[in-house]
Design a protein around this motif. Structure first.
Motif, short mmCIF file in Angstrom:
data_model
loop_
_atom_site.label_atom_id
_atom_site.label_comp_id
_atom_site.label_asym_id
_atom_site.label_seq_id
_atom_site.Cartn_x
_atom_site.Cartn_y
_atom_site.Cartn_z
N ILE A 1 0.87 -1.18 0.00
CA ILE A 1 0.00 0.00 0.00
C ILE A 1 0.90 1.23 0.00
O ILE A 1 1.78 1.36 0.86
N ASP A 2 0.70 2.11 -0.97
CA ASP A 2 1.42 3.39 -1.01
C ASP A 2 0.43 4.44 -0.53
O ASP A 2 -0.37 4.96 -1.29
N ARG A 3 0.48 4.74 0.75
CA ARG A 3 -0.50 5.66 1.34
C ARG A 3 -0.32 7.08 0.81
O ARG A 3 -1.31 7.80 0.64
N ALA A 4 0.92 7.48 0.57
CA ALA A 4 1.16 8.84 0.10
C ALA A 4 0.53 9.05 -1.27
O ALA A 4 -0.06 10.11 -1.55
N ALA A 5 0.63 8.05 -2.13
CA ALA A 5 0.06 8.14 -3.47
C ALA A 5 -1.37 7.63 -3.53
O ALA A 5 -2.00 7.69 -4.59
N LYS A 6 -1.87 7.12 -2.41
CA LYS A 6 -3.20 6.52 -2.34
C LYS A 6 -3.38 5.50 -3.47
O LYS A 6 -4.29 5.59 -4.30
N SER A 7 -2.49 4.51 -3.45
CA SER A 7 -2.56 3.46 -4.46
C SER A 7 -2.08 2.15 -3.85
O SER A 7 -1.39 2.14 -2.82
N VAL A 8 -2.48 1.05 -4.47
CA VAL A 8 -1.99 -0.26 -4.08
C VAL A 8 -1.16 -0.81 -5.23
O VAL A 8 -1.43 -0.54 -6.40
N ILE A 9 -0.13 -1.58 -4.87
CA ILE A 9 0.73 -2.21 -5.86
C ILE A 9 0.33 -3.67 -5.95
O ILE A 9 0.24 -4.37 -4.94
N LEU A 10 0.07 -4.14 -7.15
CA LEU A 10 -0.41 -5.50 -7.37
C LEU A 10 0.73 -6.45 -7.69
O LEU A 10 1.84 -6.03 -7.99
N SER A 11 0.44 -7.74 -7.64
CA SER A 11 1.47 -8.76 -7.83
C SER A 11 2.06 -8.74 -9.23
O SER A 11 3.16 -9.26 -9.44
N ASP A 12 1.37 -8.14 -10.20
CA ASP A 12 1.94 -8.03 -11.55
C ASP A 12 2.74 -6.74 -11.73
O ASP A 12 3.17 -6.41 -12.84
N GLY A 13 2.90 -5.98 -10.63
CA GLY A 13 3.70 -4.77 -10.68
C GLY A 13 2.92 -3.51 -10.99
O GLY A 13 3.47 -2.41 -10.90
N THR A 14 1.65 -3.63 -11.35
CA THR A 14 0.86 -2.45 -11.68
C THR A 14 0.36 -1.76 -10.41
O THR A 14 0.34 -2.34 -9.32
N ARG A 15 -0.04 -0.50 -10.59
CA ARG A 15 -0.60 0.28 -9.48
C ARG A 15 -2.07 0.56 -9.76
O ARG A 15 -2.47 0.74 -10.90
N LEU A 16 -2.83 0.64 -8.68
CA LEU A 16 -4.24 0.98 -8.78
C LEU A 16 -4.54 2.05 -7.74
O LEU A 16 -4.33 1.84 -6.54
N SER A 17 -5.01 3.20 -8.19
CA SER A 17 -5.30 4.30 -7.27
C SER A 17 -6.62 4.07 -6.55
O SER A 17 -7.53 3.41 -7.07
N TYR A 18 -6.72 4.61 -5.35
CA TYR A 18 -7.97 4.52 -4.59
C TYR A 18 -8.27 5.85 -3.91
O TYR A 18 -7.37 6.64 -3.62
N HIS A 19 -9.55 6.07 -3.69
CA HIS A 19 -9.99 7.14 -2.80
C HIS A 19 -10.17 6.57 -1.40
O HIS A 19 -9.81 7.19 -0.41
N THR A 20 -10.76 5.36 -1.37
CA THR A 20 -10.97 4.64 -0.12
C THR A 20 -10.48 3.21 -0.32
O THR A 20 -10.72 2.60 -1.37
N LEU A 21 -9.82 2.69 0.70
CA LEU A 21 -9.30 1.33 0.66
C LEU A 21 -9.94 0.53 1.79
O LEU A 21 -9.98 0.98 2.94
N ALA A 22 -10.45 -0.65 1.48
CA ALA A 22 -11.06 -1.52 2.48
C ALA A 22 -10.32 -2.85 2.51
O ALA A 22 -10.22 -3.54 1.49
N LEU A 23 -9.79 -3.19 3.67
CA LEU A 23 -9.04 -4.44 3.83
C LEU A 23 -9.94 -5.50 4.45
O LEU A 23 -10.44 -5.32 5.56
N ALA A 24 -10.14 -6.59 3.72
CA ALA A 24 -10.91 -7.73 4.20
C ALA A 24 -10.09 -8.98 3.91
O ALA A 24 -10.55 -9.91 3.24
N THR A 25 -8.86 -8.97 4.40
CA THR A 25 -7.86 -9.95 4.01
C THR A 25 -7.92 -11.23 4.83
O THR A 25 -7.18 -12.19 4.54
N GLY A 26 -8.76 -11.27 5.86
CA GLY A 26 -8.96 -12.50 6.61
C GLY A 26 -7.77 -12.89 7.46
O GLY A 26 -6.98 -12.05 7.91
N ALA A 27 -7.61 -14.19 7.67
CA ALA A 27 -6.56 -14.72 8.51
C ALA A 27 -6.01 -16.00 7.88
O ALA A 27 -6.68 -16.63 7.06
#
Length: 416
Positions: free
Chosen positions: A94-120
């Motif tokens: 998670i790049d909080r400064a840029a408000k984006s997430v980095i994906l496993s393929d190396g791409t970035r996806l910008s967000y306004h709001t991020l919701a984590l439901a990653t489980g256990a």
């Protein structure tokens, strides 16, 4: 398609949801039910559409349910609701400064709001005791369940490590399928962390009656291997047993790594407030990965109820109506022909009362803390569960003698 949904939402208001379980689905379904048309991207590291996990250790493992029946909605629903699905994809940072997430393929996806439901994730045995051997299983996703179901053949010998609900449910499935089962629990009694001794006694008797070799106060010293595969186990009671497979049920760890690495406050889970917000107000967390306030404590609640209710409250908050979430916990566990239903949260109890049910084999255990009713375990006793749940939600504590007396009409306590 977002325009067809109507309601609120603009293109720079993207919500990114990380996870493919109950909380993730409940969040996006509730937002769309609220006519919230903001762009939503759901990212799951699994190849399947979002699906329910509790049946994995029960009906799915018994092959009484198929994966398509576990999935919340068909693929067409996500297209109709303008949900951008990214399956078999991990969020690596998670790049909080840029408000984006980095994906496993190396791409970035910008967000306004991020919701984590990653489980256990289930805890694994250390390699030093044989945790990496073939034939050693944990159970988190449908792939794990598929591999385990293939291995659980009649007549095979299975060692189950851990006497919590996952371990007990696995033991019930294994005995139903005709396997020889040994279950070990390092603590003095099974389900010690989550249940009173009276409930442990009932469940112990159940499994012993079904032929489980149940050993409490017993741990694993190491697994015995042959050609890289488990063939036995040396236990802390000094015995060595032959085994064909091992199921590990020794608890879970919250999937909070990406949040922690991004500088978000964590403690075996993402710490959130009553609105589900993390220490970063643009980032929410829900379900099994969230640590939330409850009864002057910070806890994680691993349940369907918590995942759904918390996610729906967060959906309202994200949609512009701040909605505090006050948990009303309930849980369940199916073992053989026994249904255990739990209302409330018994942590910190200082007294219990056991009540006989109206039918053979039914009973309930009522938990108190400082004289107040806080939880009920109902074993094949739906009435005790329903009444206990309502009493707890009402904040009512009926006379203890009335609870203990099997002649008491429980429903009458609701109007007393």
């Amino acid at each position: 398609m977002a325009e067809e949904l109507g309601g609120i939402g603009v293109q720079d208001d993207r919500l990114v949801v990380v996870g493919g379980g109950q909380a993730a689905f409940a969040l996006i379904a509730r937002l769309r039910a609220l006519k919230d048309s903001r762009p939503i991207t759901l990212i799951s590291d699994e190849p399947s559409l979002p699906y329910q996990r509790p049946p994995l250790s029960k009906k799915y493992l018994l092959r009484e349910m198929t994966l398509d029946r576990l999935q919340y909605r068909p693929e067409s629903w996500y297209a109709e609701q303008a949900i951008d699905l990214r399956l078999a994809t991990r969020v690596t940072a998670i790049d909080r400064a840029a408000k984006s997430v980095i994906l496993s393929d190396g791409t970035r996806l910008s967000y306004h709001t991020l919701a984590l439901a990653t489980g256990a994730t289930p805890r694994h045995l250390a390699d030093s005791v044989g945790g990496a051997l073939d034939g050693v299983f944990t159970l988190r996703d449908f792939g794990d369940a598929d591999r385990l179901a293939e291995a659980m053949r009649p007549g095979r010998r299975v060692l189950i490590i851990g006497g919590g609900y996952i371990g007990l449910e696995a033991a019930a499935v294994a005995r139903t399928l005709g396997l020889e089962v040994t279950l070990i629990e390092m603590a003095d009694r099974i389900v010690q962390r989550v249940a009173a001794s009276a409930t442990s006694d009932i469940l112990r008797a159940l499994h012993l009656s079904r032929g489980v070799d149940l050993r409490e106060g017993t741990g694993l010293t190491h697994l015995v291997e042959k050609d890289g595969r488990v063939v036995g186990a040396e236990l802390s009671d000094g015995t060595t047993i032959d085994v064909d497979l091992v199921i590990v049920g020794i608890g879970v760890s919250a999937n909070d790594r990406i949040a922690h690495d991004a500088g978000i406050e964590t403690a075996n889970g993402v710490i959130v407030d009553i609105h589900g917000r993390s220490s970063d107000p643009s980032v929410f967390a829900m379900g099994d990965c969230a640590v939330l306030p409850f009864a002057d404590m910070l806890i994680r609640l691993e349940s369907v109820q918590n995942a759904v209710d918390q996610a729906e409250a967060i959906a309202a908050t994200i949609g512009g109506t701040p909605t505090p979430y006050h948990p009303k916990p309930w849980f369940w566990s199916d073992q053989y022909d026994v249904k255990l239903q739990i209302a409330g949260f018994g942590l910190g109890h200082d007294e219990t009362i056991t009540r006989a049910g109206q039918r053979p084999g039914s009973a309930s255990v009522w938990y108190y803390r400082q004289g107040r009713l806080i939880a009920v375990d109902a074993i094949n006793d739906a009435k005790a569960y329903v009444v206990g749940k309502k009493l707890i939600e009402m904040g009512a504590t009926p006379d203890k003698a009335a609870i203990e007396n099997p002649a008491t009409d429980l429903k009458a306590l609701l109007v007393a």
